[in-house]
Write an enzyme that holds these catalytic residues in place. Structure first.
Site: not given
Length: 280
Positions: A142, A155
């Site tokens: 990401s 995350y």
């Protein structure tokens, strides 16, 4: 002829978002597909989207956090595809919340899916991929695997871990002269249900966060993301940035270097001030 025509391709997390878009595009390009997801209904919907052009396509309900199931699945798929040319490890989950408010259970779930899901999938399929003439492992990190952000500690940490794991794997494949390329993908804001289906710590406003993500952050379509990813894989890129936001952030990080963690809190404070002074 498409680069992917006839290739045996595995996609985990194929039930929605980038995974689904990759499946549909690869089906159109003539790949032989093995698709999996832990949501059987979503997986069936992806198979329908692949349509009559899908040719060789198998679907399996598999949870990437279940290591024995993933290992068994890999052996079964290898028997069908032979060889397994490309593996896309796409399954992921998002978590929103401060460190203080986040539960251990949620943090562990994020790592189980985002990190251990990648490790389980890679370890299960790598012996089969090395038998292909030009194999390829593709992981999804990401933009939060390049930079950190407040309220996304779990995350970010999981996606940094994916990045480190993937880069180490790529180095090993080069040193050991294995016929396997390795690519790590860094998406920015993609229009997927990852936020709507995400985990939220106590006190987080799910509706407000989701609406803000959909309205402001998610600027790139899954289809456009899939096209860029497939181009990067075809060119055997080590790193693929997806979305204008990811490319801008990548450039800023190169310029700011180690100073960027000090800039983020300042921007957050400025945002609060501007919101507080805004009319209405």
């Amino acid at each position: 002829m498409s680069y992917y025509d006839g290739k045996g391709v595995v996609i985990t997390g194929a039930g929605s978002g980038i995974g689904r878009a990759l499946a549909v595009e690869l089906s159109a390009r003539g790949a032989r597909l093995a698709l999996s997801d832990r949501n059987g209904d979503a997986l069936a919907a992806t198979a329908r989207r692949c349509g009559p052009s899908s040719g060789d396509l198998r679907t399996d309900v598999v949870d990437v956090t279940d290591r024995p199931a993933v290992m068994s699945y890999a052996d079964s798929v290898a028997g069908d595809l032979e060889p397994v040319d490309v593996v896309f490890s796409v399954a992921g989950v998002l978590h929103t919340g401060s460190v203080l408010a986040s539960s251990f259970v949620d943090v562990e779930e994020v790592f189980a899916v985002n990190y251990w899901g990648v490790v389980n999938t890679t370890k299960a399929f790598l012996p089969h991929v090395t038998k292909a003439e030009h194999g390829h492992i593709v992981t999804i990190s990401s933009v939060f695997g390049l930079m950190t952000a407040p309220r996304y500690s779990a995350y970010c940490a999981s996606k940094f871990a994916v990045r480190a794991f993937t880069e180490s794997l790529r180095q090993e494949m080069i040193i050991d002269r294995k016929p396997v390329s390795v690519t790590c993908v860094y998406p920015g804001g993609i229009r997927t249900p990852i936020m709507r289906n995400g985990l939220f710590a106590a006190g987080e406003d799910r509706t407000a966060v989701t609406n803000s993500f959909d309205r402001v952050v998610a600027r790139t379509s899954p289809e456009r993301a899939a096209t860029r990813i497939l181009r990067g894989v075809e060119r055997r890129r080590a790193r693929v940035l997806v979305g204008a936001d990811a490319r801008v952030i990548g450039g800023l990080l190169r310029g700011l270097g180690d100073a960027y963690p000090h800039v983020i809190p300042s921007l957050a404070r400025l945002t609060r001030i501007l919101r507080g002074s805004a009319p209405g």
